[in-house]
Design a protein around this motif. Sequence first.
Motif, mmCIF file in Angstrom:
data_model
loop_
_atom_site.group_PDB
_atom_site.id
_atom_site.type_symbol
_atom_site.label_atom_id
_atom_site.label_comp_id
_atom_site.label_asym_id
_atom_site.label_seq_id
_atom_site.Cartn_x
_atom_site.Cartn_y
_atom_site.Cartn_z
ATOM 1 N N VAL A 283 -4.756 -6.068 -4.461
ATOM 2 C CA VAL A 283 -4.861 -6.281 -3.009
ATOM 3 C C VAL A 283 -3.554 -5.861 -2.360
ATOM 4 C CG1 VAL A 283 -6.622 -8.076 -2.935
ATOM 5 C CG2 VAL A 283 -4.292 -8.704 -3.475
ATOM 6 N N ALA A 284 -3.662 -5.075 -1.301
ATOM 7 C CA ALA A 284 -2.483 -4.556 -0.615
ATOM 8 C C ALA A 284 -2.182 -5.355 0.640
ATOM 9 C CB ALA A 284 -2.687 -3.088 -0.257
ATOM 10 N N ALA A 285 -0.899 -5.572 0.895
ATOM 11 C CA ALA A 285 -0.474 -6.222 2.138
ATOM 12 C C ALA A 285 1.020 -6.028 2.299
ATOM 13 C CB ALA A 285 -0.806 -7.716 2.131
ATOM 14 N N ASP A 286 1.441 -5.813 3.535
ATOM 15 C CA ASP A 286 2.860 -5.757 3.864
ATOM 16 C C ASP A 286 3.278 -7.147 4.322
ATOM 17 O OD1 ASP A 286 5.393 -5.421 4.888
ATOM 18 O OD2 ASP A 286 4.920 -3.611 6.029
ATOM 19 N N LEU A 287 4.012 -7.866 3.481
ATOM 20 C CA LEU A 287 4.333 -9.261 3.762
ATOM 21 C C LEU A 287 5.337 -9.436 4.891
ATOM 22 C CD1 LEU A 287 4.410 -10.793 0.170
ATOM 23 C CD2 LEU A 287 2.545 -10.772 1.839
ATOM 24 N N SER A 288 5.873 -8.352 5.410
ATOM 25 C CA SER A 288 6.736 -8.469 6.585
ATOM 26 C C SER A 288 5.930 -8.619 7.862
ATOM 27 C CB SER A 288 7.661 -7.243 6.699
ATOM 28 O OG SER A 288 6.921 -6.072 7.008
ATOM 29 N N GLU A 289 4.614 -8.426 7.771
ATOM 30 C CA GLU A 289 3.737 -8.563 8.928
ATOM 31 C C GLU A 289 3.240 -10.002 9.036
ATOM 32 O OE1 GLU A 289 0.685 -5.693 8.324
ATOM 33 O OE2 GLU A 289 2.020 -3.979 8.619
ATOM 34 N N GLU B 238 17.275 -1.984 -2.873
ATOM 35 C CA GLU B 238 17.843 -2.280 -4.185
ATOM 36 C C GLU B 238 16.764 -2.580 -5.217
ATOM 37 O OE1 GLU B 238 21.132 -2.229 -5.259
ATOM 38 O OE2 GLU B 238 21.373 -1.154 -3.383
ATOM 39 N N HIS B 239 15.574 -2.093 -4.998
ATOM 40 C CA HIS B 239 14.508 -2.301 -5.973
ATOM 41 C C HIS B 239 13.591 -1.098 -5.956
ATOM 42 C CE1 HIS B 239 12.521 -3.389 -2.243
ATOM 43 N NE2 HIS B 239 13.286 -4.452 -2.126
ATOM 44 N N VAL B 240 12.811 -0.960 -6.995
ATOM 45 C CA VAL B 240 11.854 0.136 -7.100
ATOM 46 C C VAL B 240 10.500 -0.353 -6.631
ATOM 47 C CG1 VAL B 240 10.683 1.710 -8.692
ATOM 48 C CG2 VAL B 240 13.107 1.153 -9.033
ATOM 49 N N PHE B 241 9.848 0.427 -5.782
ATOM 50 C CA PHE B 241 8.509 0.060 -5.313
ATOM 51 C C PHE B 241 7.473 0.722 -6.214
ATOM 52 C CE2 PHE B 241 11.119 -0.342 -1.502
ATOM 53 C CZ PHE B 241 10.711 -1.560 -1.015
ATOM 54 N N PRO B 242 6.770 -0.058 -7.052
ATOM 55 C CA PRO B 242 5.727 0.535 -7.891
ATOM 56 C C PRO B 242 4.650 1.158 -7.014
ATOM 57 C CG PRO B 242 6.269 -1.693 -8.616
ATOM 58 C CD PRO B 242 6.919 -1.503 -7.282
ATOM 59 N N GLU B 243 4.016 2.147 -7.558
ATOM 60 C CA GLU B 243 2.951 2.818 -6.829
ATOM 61 C C GLU B 243 1.699 1.941 -6.779
ATOM 62 O OE1 GLU B 243 3.328 5.660 -5.296
ATOM 63 O OE2 GLU B 243 5.383 5.937 -6.008
ATOM 64 N N ALA C 232 0.832 -1.200 0.000
ATOM 65 C CA ALA C 232 0.000 0.000 0.000
ATOM 66 C C ALA C 232 0.866 1.250 0.000
ATOM 67 C CB ALA C 232 -0.928 -0.009 1.214
ATOM 68 N N THR C 233 1.920 1.241 0.827
ATOM 69 C CA THR C 233 2.845 2.363 0.939
ATOM 70 C C THR C 233 4.260 1.821 0.989
ATOM 71 O OG1 THR C 233 1.222 3.597 2.229
ATOM 72 C CG2 THR C 233 3.484 4.403 2.270
ATOM 73 N N PRO C 234 5.151 2.273 0.103
ATOM 74 C CA PRO C 234 6.532 1.805 0.158
ATOM 75 C C PRO C 234 7.138 2.080 1.535
ATOM 76 C CG PRO C 234 6.142 2.991 -1.870
ATOM 77 C CD PRO C 234 4.923 3.194 -1.020
ATOM 78 N N PRO C 235 7.832 1.104 2.118
ATOM 79 C CA PRO C 235 8.415 1.306 3.438
ATOM 80 C C PRO C 235 9.560 2.307 3.402
ATOM 81 C CG PRO C 235 9.214 -0.733 2.485
ATOM 82 C CD PRO C 235 8.166 -0.205 1.559
ATOM 83 N N ARG C 236 9.816 2.937 4.518
ATOM 84 C CA ARG C 236 10.930 3.872 4.629
ATOM 85 C C ARG C 236 12.173 3.097 5.034
ATOM 86 N NH1 ARG C 236 9.893 9.077 8.179
ATOM 87 N NH2 ARG C 236 8.448 9.349 6.438
ATOM 88 N N GLU D 141 -1.112 2.877 -7.494
ATOM 89 C CA GLU D 141 -1.878 3.163 -8.708
ATOM 90 C C GLU D 141 -1.495 2.200 -9.832
ATOM 91 O OE1 GLU D 141 -0.394 5.344 -6.823
ATOM 92 O OE2 GLU D 141 -2.006 6.673 -6.130
ATOM 93 N N ASP D 142 -0.210 1.806 -9.870
ATOM 94 C CA ASP D 142 0.233 0.861 -10.903
ATOM 95 C C ASP D 142 -0.476 -0.478 -10.741
ATOM 96 O OD1 ASP D 142 2.041 2.751 -11.874
ATOM 97 O OD2 ASP D 142 3.619 2.085 -10.514
ATOM 98 N N ALA D 143 -0.604 -0.925 -9.498
ATOM 99 C CA ALA D 143 -1.273 -2.201 -9.242
ATOM 100 C C ALA D 143 -2.744 -2.141 -9.638
ATOM 101 C CB ALA D 143 -1.138 -2.573 -7.768
ATOM 102 N N HIS D 144 -3.411 -1.054 -9.307
ATOM 103 C CA HIS D 144 -4.827 -0.931 -9.644
ATOM 104 C C HIS D 144 -5.019 -0.810 -11.152
ATOM 105 C CE1 HIS D 144 -6.734 -0.698 -5.653
ATOM 106 N NE2 HIS D 144 -5.572 -0.206 -5.270
ATOM 107 N N ALA D 145 -4.105 -0.105 -11.815
ATOM 108 C CA ALA D 145 -4.203 0.007 -13.269
ATOM 109 C C ALA D 145 -3.995 -1.354 -13.927
ATOM 110 C CB ALA D 145 -3.171 1.009 -13.785
#
Length: 257
Positions: free
Chosen positions: A74-80, A53-58, A41-45, A60-64
């Motif tokens: 579907v959004a989820a932070d897989l570190s949780e 070492e990677h680009v976090f797509p927005e 949902a939101t790129p981590p800081r 909006e890209d996923a919804h498009a």
Amino acid sequence: MIDTGLSGSVVLVTGAAGGIGAAIARAFAAQGAKVAVHHLATPPRSPRGVRWEHVFPEAEDAHALAAELGGIAVAADLSEADAPRRLFEAVGERLGPVRVLVNNAAHCESPDTVDALTADGLERHYRVNAIAPALLTAELARRAPEEGACVVNVSTDAARAFPGQIGYGTSKAALEAFTRAAALDLASSGIRVNAVAPGPVQTGWIGPEAIEEVRAIVPLGRVGEPDDIADAVVFLASRQARWVTGQVLQVAGGHAL
């Protein structure tokens, strides 16, 4: 024309908003599958002194992409720890039971050399690259339809030894070990578990000056494209691979053999 048997199947692709994940999502949609595009949902800081070492797509890209494919985002932070359960619930409510799980999402950061290792850095790598795929696979096993469920994990052809990328490489090696163990554990349930191990794939990280260097170390003489990986993933999920499980398929043009 080959019938992959994937039409109408619900496919969950993690880390699918861009790059290899997006190519995988498109490849499944082309087979008539119903695709769930997972994204952050939101790129981590990143912590101070650490560079992702990677680009976090927005988002909006996923919804498009989901709209393009007629699927869902579907959004989820897989570190949780509870993200796999919530992700499967969200997909199940909107599309139905997941038949194919593609564990593509990955975490990679720098510095990641032995002399720069930290407990937090290793934990970040393992949470996303090894623990989350294992927990997602467990959710699939608990919720899968009666026939034809499968998992395809995305590793790297450098998993055996990745100097300079210790946390990333060893977490991917753990993912490959999990692939083999889970395949044996779940065989009696008819669930297949395989992996692909990509070589150097152009997702924006290989600069023009490095292209020739990569070509020189790849026996087939070119840099990989996301579609190269996507086609292999679809094969492993298809009925053509119905007697294939516990395998790590190197898709790298002969690199790192």
